[in-house]
Design a protein around this motif. Structure first.
Motif, PDB file in Angstrom:
ATOM      1  N   ALA A 200      12.186   5.571  25.849  1.00  0.00           N
ATOM      2  CA  ALA A 200      11.823   4.225  26.282  1.00  0.00           C
ATOM      3  C   ALA A 200      12.469   3.174  25.389  1.00  0.00           C
ATOM      4  CB  ALA A 200      10.305   4.068  26.273  1.00  0.00           C
ATOM      5  N   ILE A 201      12.463   3.417  24.077  1.00  0.00           N
ATOM      6  CA  ILE A 201      13.093   2.471  23.150  1.00  0.00           C
ATOM      7  C   ILE A 201      14.600   2.393  23.408  1.00  0.00           C
ATOM      8  CG2 ILE A 201      13.618   2.047  20.718  1.00  0.00           C
ATOM      9  CD1 ILE A 201      10.919   3.309  20.041  1.00  0.00           C
ATOM     10  N   ALA A 202      15.210   3.558  23.630  1.00  0.00           N
ATOM     11  CA  ALA A 202      16.652   3.574  23.909  1.00  0.00           C
ATOM     12  C   ALA A 202      16.969   2.809  25.188  1.00  0.00           C
ATOM     13  CB  ALA A 202      17.142   5.020  24.023  1.00  0.00           C
ATOM     14  N   LYS A 203      16.078   2.911  26.169  1.00  0.00           N
ATOM     15  CA  LYS A 203      16.289   2.178  27.418  1.00  0.00           C
ATOM     16  C   LYS A 203      16.332   0.680  27.180  1.00  0.00           C
ATOM     17  CE  LYS A 203      16.545   1.442  31.831  1.00  0.00           C
ATOM     18  NZ  LYS A 203      17.757   1.806  32.608  1.00  0.00           N
ATOM     19  N   VAL A 204      15.457   0.195  26.281  1.00  0.00           N
ATOM     20  CA  VAL A 204      15.431  -1.240  25.984  1.00  0.00           C
ATOM     21  C   VAL A 204      16.634  -1.641  25.144  1.00  0.00           C
ATOM     22  CG1 VAL A 204      14.144  -3.075  24.835  1.00  0.00           C
ATOM     23  CG2 VAL A 204      12.919  -1.334  26.155  1.00  0.00           C
ATOM     24  N   VAL A 205      16.883  -0.901  24.072  1.00  0.00           N
ATOM     25  CA  VAL A 205      17.939  -1.264  23.130  1.00  0.00           C
ATOM     26  C   VAL A 205      19.325  -1.111  23.755  1.00  0.00           C
ATOM     27  CG1 VAL A 205      19.006  -0.668  20.918  1.00  0.00           C
ATOM     28  CG2 VAL A 205      16.516  -0.701  21.149  1.00  0.00           C
ATOM     29  N   MET A 206      19.524  -0.060  24.534  1.00  0.00           N
ATOM     30  CA  MET A 206      20.841   0.224  25.095  1.00  0.00           C
ATOM     31  C   MET A 206      20.962  -0.239  26.537  1.00  0.00           C
ATOM     32  SD  MET A 206      21.448   4.037  23.509  1.00  0.00           S
ATOM     33  CE  MET A 206      23.225   3.860  23.495  1.00  0.00           C
ATOM     34  N   GLY A 207      19.952  -0.951  27.028  1.00  0.00           N
ATOM     35  CA  GLY A 207      19.989  -1.450  28.401  1.00  0.00           C
ATOM     36  C   GLY A 207      20.650  -2.799  28.495  1.00  0.00           C
ATOM     37  N   THR A 208      19.836  -3.847  28.459  1.00  0.00           N
ATOM     38  CA  THR A 208      20.354  -5.210  28.638  1.00  0.00           C
ATOM     39  C   THR A 208      21.397  -5.608  27.594  1.00  0.00           C
ATOM     40  OG1 THR A 208      18.303  -5.892  29.712  1.00  0.00           O
ATOM     41  CG2 THR A 208      19.706  -7.631  28.821  1.00  0.00           C
ATOM     42  N   PRO A 209      21.174  -5.367  26.283  1.00  0.00           N
ATOM     43  CA  PRO A 209      22.190  -5.796  25.305  1.00  0.00           C
ATOM     44  C   PRO A 209      23.572  -5.200  25.552  1.00  0.00           C
ATOM     45  CG  PRO A 209      20.134  -5.276  24.200  1.00  0.00           C
ATOM     46  CD  PRO A 209      19.975  -4.814  25.608  1.00  0.00           C
ATOM     47  N   MET A 210      23.624  -3.899  25.819  1.00  0.00           N
ATOM     48  CA  MET A 210      24.918  -3.268  26.031  1.00  0.00           C
ATOM     49  C   MET A 210      25.510  -3.664  27.383  1.00  0.00           C
ATOM     50  SD  MET A 210      24.445   0.501  24.294  1.00  0.00           S
ATOM     51  CE  MET A 210      26.210   0.770  24.234  1.00  0.00           C
ATOM     52  N   THR A 211      24.653  -3.911  28.359  1.00  0.00           N
ATOM     53  CA  THR A 211      25.146  -4.413  29.642  1.00  0.00           C
ATOM     54  C   THR A 211      25.810  -5.770  29.470  1.00  0.00           C
ATOM     55  OG1 THR A 211      23.428  -3.221  30.870  1.00  0.00           O
ATOM     56  CG2 THR A 211      24.489  -5.077  31.990  1.00  0.00           C
ATOM     57  N   LEU A 212      25.228  -6.621  28.637  1.00  0.00           N
ATOM     58  CA  LEU A 212      25.808  -7.946  28.379  1.00  0.00           C
ATOM     59  C   LEU A 212      27.178  -7.825  27.721  1.00  0.00           C
ATOM     60  CD1 LEU A 212      22.720 -10.011  27.161  1.00  0.00           C
ATOM     61  CD2 LEU A 212      23.996 -10.291  29.292  1.00  0.00           C
ATOM     62  N   VAL A 213      27.309  -6.894  26.784  1.00  0.00           N
ATOM     63  CA  VAL A 213      28.613  -6.710  26.124  1.00  0.00           C
ATOM     64  C   VAL A 213      29.676  -6.322  27.145  1.00  0.00           C
ATOM     65  CG1 VAL A 213      29.891  -5.319  24.462  1.00  0.00           C
ATOM     66  CG2 VAL A 213      27.585  -6.126  23.896  1.00  0.00           C
ATOM     67  N   ALA A 214      29.353  -5.335  27.984  1.00  0.00           N
ATOM     68  CA  ALA A 214      30.311  -4.919  29.011  1.00  0.00           C
ATOM     69  C   ALA A 214      30.570  -6.037  30.007  1.00  0.00           C
ATOM     70  CB  ALA A 214      29.782  -3.677  29.741  1.00  0.00           C
ATOM     71  N   ALA A 215      29.545  -6.840  30.309  1.00  0.00           N
ATOM     72  CA  ALA A 215      29.711  -7.942  31.262  1.00  0.00           C
ATOM     73  C   ALA A 215      30.637  -9.014  30.719  1.00  0.00           C
ATOM     74  CB  ALA A 215      28.352  -8.545  31.604  1.00  0.00           C
ATOM     75  N   VAL A 216      30.574  -9.277  29.410  1.00  0.00           N
ATOM     76  CA  VAL A 216      31.461 -10.272  28.804  1.00  0.00           C
ATOM     77  C   VAL A 216      32.920  -9.840  28.947  1.00  0.00           C
ATOM     78  CG1 VAL A 216      32.180 -11.286  26.604  1.00  0.00           C
ATOM     79  CG2 VAL A 216      29.761 -11.210  27.206  1.00  0.00           C
ATOM     80  N   VAL A 217      33.188  -8.563  28.691  1.00  0.00           N
ATOM     81  CA  VAL A 217      34.566  -8.057  28.831  1.00  0.00           C
ATOM     82  C   VAL A 217      35.005  -8.108  30.290  1.00  0.00           C
ATOM     83  CG1 VAL A 217      36.120  -6.130  28.355  1.00  0.00           C
ATOM     84  CG2 VAL A 217      34.173  -6.565  26.834  1.00  0.00           C
ATOM     85  N   ALA A 218      34.110  -7.734  31.203  1.00  0.00           N
ATOM     86  CA  ALA A 218      34.444  -7.791  32.630  1.00  0.00           C
ATOM     87  C   ALA A 218      34.688  -9.228  33.073  1.00  0.00           C
ATOM     88  CB  ALA A 218      33.327  -7.164  33.460  1.00  0.00           C
ATOM     89  N   PHE A 219      33.889 -10.160  32.568  1.00  0.00           N
ATOM     90  CA  PHE A 219      34.079 -11.570  32.907  1.00  0.00           C
ATOM     91  C   PHE A 219      35.448 -12.056  32.461  1.00  0.00           C
ATOM     92  CE2 PHE A 219      33.630 -16.095  31.762  1.00  0.00           C
ATOM     93  CZ  PHE A 219      33.280 -16.610  33.001  1.00  0.00           C
ATOM     94  N   TRP A 220      35.866 -11.626  31.259  1.00  0.00           N
ATOM     95  CA  TRP A 220      37.207 -11.985  30.781  1.00  0.00           C
ATOM     96  C   TRP A 220      38.289 -11.433  31.711  1.00  0.00           C
ATOM     97  CZ3 TRP A 220      40.538  -8.038  28.942  1.00  0.00           C
ATOM     98  CH2 TRP A 220      41.782  -8.493  28.493  1.00  0.00           C
ATOM     99  N   ALA A 221      38.144 -10.182  32.134  1.00  0.00           N
ATOM    100  CA  ALA A 221      39.130  -9.581  33.030  1.00  0.00           C
ATOM    101  C   ALA A 221      39.142 -10.277  34.388  1.00  0.00           C
ATOM    102  CB  ALA A 221      38.840  -8.089  33.211  1.00  0.00           C
ATOM    103  N   PHE A 222      37.957 -10.641  34.895  1.00  0.00           N
ATOM    104  CA  PHE A 222      37.869 -11.354  36.169  1.00  0.00           C
ATOM    105  C   PHE A 222      38.577 -12.701  36.073  1.00  0.00           C
ATOM    106  CE2 PHE A 222      35.492  -8.040  37.639  1.00  0.00           C
ATOM    107  CZ  PHE A 222      34.688  -8.278  38.728  1.00  0.00           C
ATOM    108  N   ARG A 223      38.324 -13.455  35.009  1.00  0.00           N
ATOM    109  CA  ARG A 223      38.953 -14.772  34.848  1.00  0.00           C
ATOM    110  C   ARG A 223      40.467 -14.650  34.701  1.00  0.00           C
ATOM    111  NH1 ARG A 223      36.500 -19.278  31.126  1.00  0.00           N
ATOM    112  NH2 ARG A 223      38.183 -20.286  32.278  1.00  0.00           N
TER     113      ARG A 223
END
Length: 244
Positions: A200-223
């Motif tokens: 459960a802790i891993a789900k929280v820690v590795m969920g939204t925060p790591m998704t945001l990191v990947a989303a930032v890189v994807a946003f850069w590639a999209f732009r």
């Protein structure tokens, strides 16, 4: 006296083509409200991503004080309440149904097998599938973020032939692959030692925060892809349609 020269008819798509200067509809000019939804928005960002961990945390807490069947029922009830709230907010259907469906499957597996840790088995398998899919897409030179960008912008763009754009999507897709790999390795280890609380802790820690990191890189590639493949076309169209 010479007769006046006839005026040339307006070309289809000219903004001032009608007599009353009403813009024609044959060549739509993108406006601020025409921005396509991003991939995260289609998945229900931010509420779909942020709310994904809540039923699992509730399950991990409930399993300490109530039997497995009751804990699974509580988690499913929380998912249903979330779905009702998301629906009332006008969130995408994928957000509403996806969360309930995922928790229902996880609860069913846990109750059927009699193991609380199996509640998190769906997430572990999903991380493995994501890792394989993202890595394979880069190997075959069709990175998933590039396919998503092309689809979200109507398709038909030569993004694979544009080396900087394709490299950007290679980086973005590999960033997503790294996130999936980290999630799979950590959660698989916690699953092996039967640590429900740790999962459960891993789900929280590795969920939204790591998704945001990947989303930032994807946003850069999209732009980057948009600036190289779409912006020049839009500017050329606007220059062609501008009077004079």
């Amino acid at each position: 006296m010479r007769a006046p020269m006839p005026q040339c008819p307006s070309r289809p798509g000219d903004v001032a083509g009608d007599v009353d200067e009403t813009p024609t509809d044959e060549v739509p000019v993108p406006g601020p409200g025409d921005r396509p939804m991003t991939l995260l928005e289609r998945l229900g960002w931010p509420w779909g991503v942020l709310g994904a961990a809540i039923p699992q945390v509730v399950f991990a807490v409930a399993i300490v004080v109530v039997p497995l069947l009751a804990a699974a029922g509580i988690a499913l009830a929380v998912a249903l309440v979330q779905a009702a709230i998301f629906r009332a907010r006008g969130e995408p259907t994928t957000t509403v149904l996806g969360g309930v469906f995922g928790v229902a499957i996880a609860s069913g597996i846990a109750v059927w097998t009699g193991s609380a840790s199996n509640f998190f088995l769906v997430g572990i398998v999903a991380a493995l599938i994501g890792l394989v899919a993202t890595t394979a897409s880069v190997v075959v030179r069709r990175p998933l973020t590039g396919l998503a960008w092309n689809a979200l912008h109507g398709g038909g763009h030569a993004w694979r032939q544009d080396r900087p754009a394709r490299r950007a999507h290679d980086v973005a897709t590999l960033a997503a692959a790294a996130v999936f790999a980290a999630r799979f390795v950590v959660t698989q280890w916690l699953y092996g030692i039967d640590s429900t609380g740790g999962l459960a802790i891993a789900k929280v820690v590795m969920g939204t925060p790591m998704t945001l990191v990947a989303a930032v890189v994807a946003f850069w590639a999209f732009r980057r892809s948009t600036r190289r493949l779409i912006t020049p076309t839009v500017r050329a169209r606007e220059d062609r349609l501008s009077p004079g």
